[in-house]
Scaffold this motif. Sequence first.
Motif, PDB file in Angstrom:
ATOM      1  N   ASN A  18     -10.737  11.534  -9.787  1.00  0.00           N
ATOM      2  CA  ASN A  18      -9.478  10.801  -9.673  1.00  0.00           C
ATOM      3  C   ASN A  18      -8.536  11.509  -8.707  1.00  0.00           C
ATOM      4  OD1 ASN A  18      -9.960   8.667 -11.581  1.00  0.00           O
ATOM      5  ND2 ASN A  18      -9.874  10.251 -13.172  1.00  0.00           N
ATOM      6  N   ALA A  19      -7.681  10.721  -8.055  1.00  0.00           N
ATOM      7  CA  ALA A  19      -6.741  11.276  -7.078  1.00  0.00           C
ATOM      8  C   ALA A  19      -5.697  12.142  -7.770  1.00  0.00           C
ATOM      9  CB  ALA A  19      -6.063  10.150  -6.322  1.00  0.00           C
ATOM     10  N   TRP A  20      -5.375  13.263  -7.134  1.00  0.00           N
ATOM     11  CA  TRP A  20      -4.340  14.139  -7.696  1.00  0.00           C
ATOM     12  C   TRP A  20      -3.126  14.259  -6.784  1.00  0.00           C
ATOM     13  CZ3 TRP A  20      -2.718  18.595  -5.206  1.00  0.00           C
ATOM     14  CH2 TRP A  20      -3.550  19.079  -4.176  1.00  0.00           C
ATOM     15  N   CYS A  21      -3.252  13.905  -5.498  1.00  0.00           N
ATOM     16  CA  CYS A  21      -2.070  13.968  -4.635  1.00  0.00           C
ATOM     17  C   CYS A  21      -2.167  12.936  -3.531  1.00  0.00           C
ATOM     18  CB  CYS A  21      -1.863  15.379  -4.059  1.00  0.00           C
ATOM     19  SG  CYS A  21      -2.749  15.742  -2.530  1.00  0.00           S
ATOM     20  N   LEU A  22      -1.008  12.649  -2.949  1.00  0.00           N
ATOM     21  CA  LEU A  22      -0.908  11.728  -1.825  1.00  0.00           C
ATOM     22  C   LEU A  22      -0.278  12.454  -0.651  1.00  0.00           C
ATOM     23  CD1 LEU A  22      -1.209   8.663  -0.940  1.00  0.00           C
ATOM     24  CD2 LEU A  22       1.259   8.508  -1.388  1.00  0.00           C
ATOM     25  N   LEU A  23      -0.986  12.481   0.470  1.00  0.00           N
ATOM     26  CA  LEU A  23      -0.390  12.922   1.727  1.00  0.00           C
ATOM     27  C   LEU A  23       0.298  11.693   2.300  1.00  0.00           C
ATOM     28  CD1 LEU A  23      -3.266  15.153   3.159  1.00  0.00           C
ATOM     29  CD2 LEU A  23      -1.400  15.775   1.611  1.00  0.00           C
ATOM     30  N   ALA A  24       1.614  11.614   2.081  1.00  0.00           N
ATOM     31  CA  ALA A  24       2.343  10.354   2.239  1.00  0.00           C
ATOM     32  C   ALA A  24       2.816  10.084   3.653  1.00  0.00           C
ATOM     33  CB  ALA A  24       3.534  10.334   1.281  1.00  0.00           C
ATOM     34  N   GLY A  25       2.581  11.028   4.597  1.00  0.00           N
ATOM     35  CA  GLY A  25       3.102  10.819   5.940  1.00  0.00           C
ATOM     36  C   GLY A  25       4.587  10.580   5.890  1.00  0.00           C
ATOM     37  N   ASP A  26       5.050   9.540   6.583  1.00  0.00           N
ATOM     38  CA  ASP A  26       6.469   9.154   6.545  1.00  0.00           C
ATOM     39  C   ASP A  26       6.582   7.798   5.856  1.00  0.00           C
ATOM     40  OD1 ASP A  26       7.264  11.435   7.795  1.00  0.00           O
ATOM     41  OD2 ASP A  26       7.276  10.582   9.788  1.00  0.00           O
ATOM     42  N   SER A  27       6.520   7.824   4.550  1.00  0.00           N
ATOM     43  CA  SER A  27       6.694   6.609   3.742  1.00  0.00           C
ATOM     44  C   SER A  27       7.679   6.947   2.638  1.00  0.00           C
ATOM     45  CB  SER A  27       5.340   6.124   3.212  1.00  0.00           C
ATOM     46  OG  SER A  27       4.660   7.149   2.507  1.00  0.00           O
ATOM     47  N   LEU A  28       7.185   7.270   1.460  1.00  0.00           N
ATOM     48  CA  LEU A  28       8.032   7.835   0.415  1.00  0.00           C
ATOM     49  C   LEU A  28       8.126   9.333   0.665  1.00  0.00           C
ATOM     50  CD1 LEU A  28       9.584   7.389  -2.257  1.00  0.00           C
ATOM     51  CD2 LEU A  28       7.434   7.837  -3.452  1.00  0.00           C
TER      52      LEU A  28
ATOM     53  N   ALA B  63       7.291  -2.812   0.641  1.00  0.00           N
ATOM     54  CA  ALA B  63       5.983  -3.158   0.086  1.00  0.00           C
ATOM     55  C   ALA B  63       5.088  -1.918  -0.023  1.00  0.00           C
ATOM     56  CB  ALA B  63       5.319  -4.224   0.949  1.00  0.00           C
ATOM     57  N   SER B  64       5.156  -1.045   0.968  1.00  0.00           N
ATOM     58  CA  SER B  64       4.334   0.166   0.946  1.00  0.00           C
ATOM     59  C   SER B  64       4.740   1.091  -0.187  1.00  0.00           C
ATOM     60  CB  SER B  64       4.438   0.897   2.290  1.00  0.00           C
ATOM     61  OG  SER B  64       3.866   0.133   3.329  1.00  0.00           O
ATOM     62  N   ILE B  65       6.034   1.231  -0.401  1.00  0.00           N
ATOM     63  CA  ILE B  65       6.497   2.115  -1.465  1.00  0.00           C
ATOM     64  C   ILE B  65       6.102   1.569  -2.832  1.00  0.00           C
ATOM     65  CG2 ILE B  65       8.596   2.953  -2.610  1.00  0.00           C
ATOM     66  CD1 ILE B  65       9.732   3.416   0.200  1.00  0.00           C
ATOM     67  N   GLN B  66       6.154   0.254  -3.003  1.00  0.00           N
ATOM     68  CA  GLN B  66       5.693  -0.318  -4.276  1.00  0.00           C
ATOM     69  C   GLN B  66       4.206  -0.019  -4.481  1.00  0.00           C
ATOM     70  OE1 GLN B  66       8.117  -1.382  -6.321  1.00  0.00           O
ATOM     71  NE2 GLN B  66       9.332  -0.751  -4.543  1.00  0.00           N
ATOM     72  N   ARG B  67       3.442  -0.055  -3.402  1.00  0.00           N
ATOM     73  CA  ARG B  67       2.020   0.284  -3.493  1.00  0.00           C
ATOM     74  C   ARG B  67       1.847   1.737  -3.916  1.00  0.00           C
ATOM     75  NH1 ARG B  67       0.745  -1.004   1.507  1.00  0.00           N
ATOM     76  NH2 ARG B  67       0.722  -3.197   0.894  1.00  0.00           N
ATOM     77  N   ILE B  68       2.657   2.614  -3.348  1.00  0.00           N
ATOM     78  CA  ILE B  68       2.581   4.037  -3.697  1.00  0.00           C
ATOM     79  C   ILE B  68       2.985   4.270  -5.147  1.00  0.00           C
ATOM     80  CG2 ILE B  68       3.684   6.280  -3.268  1.00  0.00           C
ATOM     81  CD1 ILE B  68       3.742   5.491  -0.286  1.00  0.00           C
ATOM     82  N   LEU B  69       4.042   3.621  -5.595  1.00  0.00           N
ATOM     83  CA  LEU B  69       4.489   3.797  -6.976  1.00  0.00           C
ATOM     84  C   LEU B  69       3.418   3.386  -7.973  1.00  0.00           C
ATOM     85  CD1 LEU B  69       8.171   2.499  -6.693  1.00  0.00           C
ATOM     86  CD2 LEU B  69       7.388   4.876  -6.775  1.00  0.00           C
ATOM     87  N   GLY B  70       2.552   2.468  -7.582  1.00  0.00           N
ATOM     88  CA  GLY B  70       1.480   2.020  -8.458  1.00  0.00           C
ATOM     89  C   GLY B  70       0.344   3.015  -8.601  1.00  0.00           C
ATOM     90  N   LEU B  71       0.363   4.103  -7.840  1.00  0.00           N
ATOM     91  CA  LEU B  71      -0.714   5.097  -7.925  1.00  0.00           C
ATOM     92  C   LEU B  71      -0.638   5.935  -9.189  1.00  0.00           C
ATOM     93  CD1 LEU B  71      -0.728   6.334  -4.214  1.00  0.00           C
ATOM     94  CD2 LEU B  71      -2.338   4.747  -5.296  1.00  0.00           C
ATOM     95  N   GLY B  72       0.549   5.989  -9.799  1.00  0.00           N
ATOM     96  CA  GLY B  72       0.701   6.770 -11.027  1.00  0.00           C
ATOM     97  C   GLY B  72       1.716   7.881 -10.875  1.00  0.00           C
ATOM     98  N   ASP B  73       2.533   8.080 -11.908  1.00  0.00           N
ATOM     99  CA  ASP B  73       3.615   9.062 -11.841  1.00  0.00           C
ATOM    100  C   ASP B  73       3.116  10.495 -11.728  1.00  0.00           C
ATOM    101  OD1 ASP B  73       5.369   6.998 -12.014  1.00  0.00           O
ATOM    102  OD2 ASP B  73       6.119   7.460 -14.019  1.00  0.00           O
ATOM    103  N   HIS B  74       1.894  10.753 -12.186  1.00  0.00           N
ATOM    104  CA  HIS B  74       1.380  12.126 -12.174  1.00  0.00           C
ATOM    105  C   HIS B  74       0.954  12.581 -10.783  1.00  0.00           C
ATOM    106  CE1 HIS B  74      -2.237   9.678 -12.142  1.00  0.00           C
ATOM    107  NE2 HIS B  74      -2.914  10.734 -11.723  1.00  0.00           N
TER     108      HIS B  74
END
Length: 462
Positions: A125-135, A158-169
């Motif tokens: 499972n994913a543990w981190c996001l390399l978010a570039g310049d988004s959130l 729309a992109s930030i909503q997609r990111i928020l759906g990845l999970g708070d952890h």
Amino acid sequence: MHFHQVLNDELGCASYLLADGGEAIVVDPRWDVDVYVELATKAGARIKHVVETHDHADHVSGRGRLARRTGAQMHRPHRDGDPSAQLRAGDVLRAGRVHLKVIATPGHRPEHISLLVSDGGRDDNAWCLLAGDSLLVGDVARPDLAVAAEDGARDLHASIQRILGLGDHVELWPAHVGGSLCGGGCLSPKTSSTIGFERRVQAATGLAAEDFVAAIATRTPPKPPNIARIVALNQSSLHAEPAPPALLDAAGLRSATERGATVLDVRSPAAFDAAHLLGALALGAGQSRPTRVGWTVDPEESLVIVADDVTEAERFATALHAVGLWGIEGIAADDPAGWRAAGCALSTTPAWRVAELAEAIGGDEIAVIDVRDLDEYDAGHVRGSLHIPLNVLGDGRGSLPVTPGRRIVVACARGPRAALGASLLRRAGHADVVHVAGGGIPDLADRGIALERGDVALELAA
């Protein structure tokens, strides 16, 4: 797994190296790439992939330099008509058991992607996001660098909503932190966060789409004029590199200045004030110096760097190369006595302390020019002062609405921007110019000066 964040403090940029099983991936590499080679060597890894989250507008990528040095494969987000840009949503890059899955996150730029990181050595499972310049940490990315701000903000929502759906952890690791021009005024100097924490503290993440657009599209800061050049370089193959600048002795320095080269002086403010080459620009201290140079010189202009020593001059030359300023003719070390002996034209600069400014305020002898940003000016400024931030002042050669005979006093918050602003005005031919050093406008409250905020006088003094 090895995970390293690499920071460029002057530009507020963050890049990453991830390694496992003898292989490494570098994400959003900066111009000076030695650090990635060193980190990979320590991890016992070969750099296999070099990845961009988007075509950066604030710095020239080091992907070409790093790929040539290591043999790594280069990757950029897909864009129609660009065969060198191939990454699409759902693609996965691998280094050992580390997987980076591509997520489309347009907004900052149309081609923007983020990378969801899984460490198969521990869990799939994913543990981190390399978010570039988004959130980002404390803010969201600015939406106006490639398209109309409203269109970019709508995609960004729309992109930030997609990111928020990845999970708070999920941990959040951005491409830019405080000091970068790629975010808004709330961008934090903290270098990482979690999606859950940013959801909780950033009000914008909970806004409906149209409210988000209205809030984000209207607060974009000015764009430095060298952005187009930087983006064009980053969209190229990046095979070309600027030649290393020549080391100039005093005679060479005189020759360069007589041919019209602009001198960028990065010595200490005190050394600059005591003696500098006539017409030099003062860049002695403070964050974002390369970006400030971009406001004040033409991208093709011939430049000379003067520093305390050769090592510092070379370092600053690399910093300018990173923002697309490749016309560096030479570098030189601090040597006023040698310059004078070689016939170079020198000058000195008067500097005021905050106390001297406080004593002069209210009289008819001075005109105060405040070179801070708009939000700083609105928070408290001297009544009757002229607000000309550095991006508006530009090369200093525009006309000033100053009554003839008045001494021009340039001020900021702490001193470095005032020194640069004053040097720009002196180069443009304004003779009676001083700058406030060792402090600035906010410190006037302690001297009994009432500052204005908006249209209302704000009594900040005790």
